[in-house]
Scaffold this active site. Structure first.
Site, mmCIF file in Angstrom:
data_model
loop_
_atom_site.group_PDB
_atom_site.id
_atom_site.type_symbol
_atom_site.label_atom_id
_atom_site.label_comp_id
_atom_site.label_asym_id
_atom_site.label_seq_id
_atom_site.Cartn_x
_atom_site.Cartn_y
_atom_site.Cartn_z
ATOM 1 N N ASP A 9 0.876 -1.181 0.000
ATOM 2 C CA ASP A 9 0.000 0.000 0.000
ATOM 3 C C ASP A 9 0.910 1.226 0.000
ATOM 4 O OD1 ASP A 9 -2.279 1.691 0.276
ATOM 5 O OD2 ASP A 9 -1.991 1.776 2.444
ATOM 6 N N TYR A 41 -0.362 8.518 -2.409
ATOM 7 C CA TYR A 41 -0.362 8.248 -3.858
ATOM 8 C C TYR A 41 -1.473 9.045 -4.552
ATOM 9 C CZ TYR A 41 2.569 3.925 -3.584
ATOM 10 O OH TYR A 41 3.565 2.991 -3.417
ATOM 11 N N CYS A 72 -4.435 -1.109 -2.109
ATOM 12 C CA CYS A 72 -4.575 0.339 -2.264
ATOM 13 C C CYS A 72 -5.488 0.583 -3.457
ATOM 14 C CB CYS A 72 -3.188 0.931 -2.506
ATOM 15 S SG CYS A 72 -3.166 2.678 -2.876
ATOM 16 N N THR A 74 -6.100 3.396 -4.935
ATOM 17 C CA THR A 74 -5.477 4.329 -5.884
ATOM 18 C C THR A 74 -4.508 3.581 -6.796
ATOM 19 O OG1 THR A 74 -5.553 5.907 -4.060
ATOM 20 C CG2 THR A 74 -4.318 6.561 -6.007
ATOM 21 N N CYS A 182 -10.843 3.782 0.056
ATOM 22 C CA CYS A 182 -9.416 3.913 0.344
ATOM 23 C C CYS A 182 -9.124 3.003 1.526
ATOM 24 C CB CYS A 182 -9.091 5.371 0.687
ATOM 25 S SG CYS A 182 -7.419 5.615 1.330
HETATM 26 N N1 DGL Z 1 -4.643 3.344 0.902
HETATM 27 C C1 DGL Z 1 -4.630 4.098 -0.337
HETATM 28 C C2 DGL Z 1 -5.904 3.810 -1.120
HETATM 29 O O1 DGL Z 1 -6.545 2.802 -0.868
HETATM 30 C C3 DGL Z 1 -4.340 5.520 -0.059
HETATM 31 C C4 DGL Z 1 -3.914 6.252 -1.249
HETATM 32 C C5 DGL Z 1 -3.030 7.420 -1.006
HETATM 33 O O2 DGL Z 1 -1.902 7.205 -0.588
HETATM 34 O O3 DGL Z 1 -3.464 8.518 -1.321
HETATM 35 O O4 DGL Z 1 -6.284 4.527 -2.004
#
Ligand code: DGL
Length: 261
Positions: A9, A41, A72, A74, A182
């Site tokens: 992640d 991210y 993750c 994203t 997220c």
């Molecule tokens: N845990 C990530 C997700 O599920 C977070 C993304 C990020 O770092 O902005 O999107």
């Protein structure tokens, strides 16, 4: 097969997915990468997200992983097709659970809280169009939430204020489902419930990802059938204190280390 399941992640949020996988598949060894140095991210250009995902995958393969969970949203929505084309290993991704929310909503109004990177992805647009065309969707970018969680400010006034700003407009729209898009956000559920009340159902994709991991491991005959003591290695490329805090109930069970990657 004793080889570990690899999970990565942008930071510590995917540990919520690791928990579901570990509950469903308790005999499996795991290696988790928290790329907290590059979080969030969701605020980065797609090319950067792809670059991070390739780097994380290469490291997990180098460490002998037999399949990889992209924990993750994203990363999944921006890069999983590229990873599947580039690497010869099964991948499991995570996407916002928009379909069950749309099917079950009785107010025909559903909220989704996710990163900018997920909400702007073509995969998310395709999924919403296909499965949620019949309901009104209120999309909200959770700008700042991941950064606060990554800096150990899960419980802070800044967090409470941001959540109020993001969720109050959804109450005005009479949502009856909130989709957490997220993997960091399941750690916010108690605070979100305080704001939304108990009439709004909060859903995330953690259990679905764990079930899919099991199904893929079975399909490729990768499950660990040996009864050995299992190992759970967590690596972060920033300060270990934050991931230690989020896994504080697991300290006897997991190993947490710093690694530059
Ligand atoms: N845990 C990530 C997700 O599920 C977070 C993304 C990020 O770092 O902005 O999107």
């Amino acid at each position: 097969m004793q080889k570990p399941i690899g999970i990565f992640d942008s930071g510590i949020g995917g540990t919520s997915i690791w928990r579901e996988i570990n509950t469903l598949l308790p005999d499996e060894n795991t290696i988790y990468l928290a790329d907290s140095f590059n979080a969030p991210y969701g605020e980065k250009p797609r090319e950067k997200i792809i670059e991070f995902c390739i780097k994380n995958t290469e490291l997990l393969i180098e460490k002998g992983c037999k399949l990889i969970v992209v924990a993750c949203n994203t990363a999944t929505t921006n890069a999983i097709d590229i990873l599947r084309n580039k690497f010869d290993i099964p991948f499991i991704g995570i996407e916002p659970a928009i379909k069950p929310a749309a099917i079950n909503s009785t107010t025909n109004s559903v909220g989704i809280l996710a990163t900018k990177g997920t909400l702007s992805s073509s995969l998310f647009a395709k999924t919403s169009e296909e499965f949620a065309w019949n309901v009104k969707i209120t999309e909200q970018e959770g700008t700042g939430l991941v950064t606060l969680i990554e800096s150990g400010k899960l419980h802070s006034d800044e967090m409470t204020n941001l959540l109020h700003n993001y969720l109050n407009p959804m109450l005005d729209k009479n949502i009856d489902y909130l989709v957490l898009g997220c993997s960091h956000y399941p750690y916010l559920v108690p605070q979100i419930k305080e704001i939304l009340g108990y009439d709004v159902t909060i859903i995330d994709s953690g259990l679905a990802v764990a079930k899919q991991t099991k199904a893929i491991a079975e399909k490729f005959e990768l499950l660990n059938n040996t009864k050995t003591t299992n190992s759970h290695q967590f690596y972060t490329n920033t300060d270990v204190a934050v991931i230690k805090q989020i896994l504080k109930d697991m300290h006897n069970y997991v190993q947490i280390s710093h690694l530059n990657f």
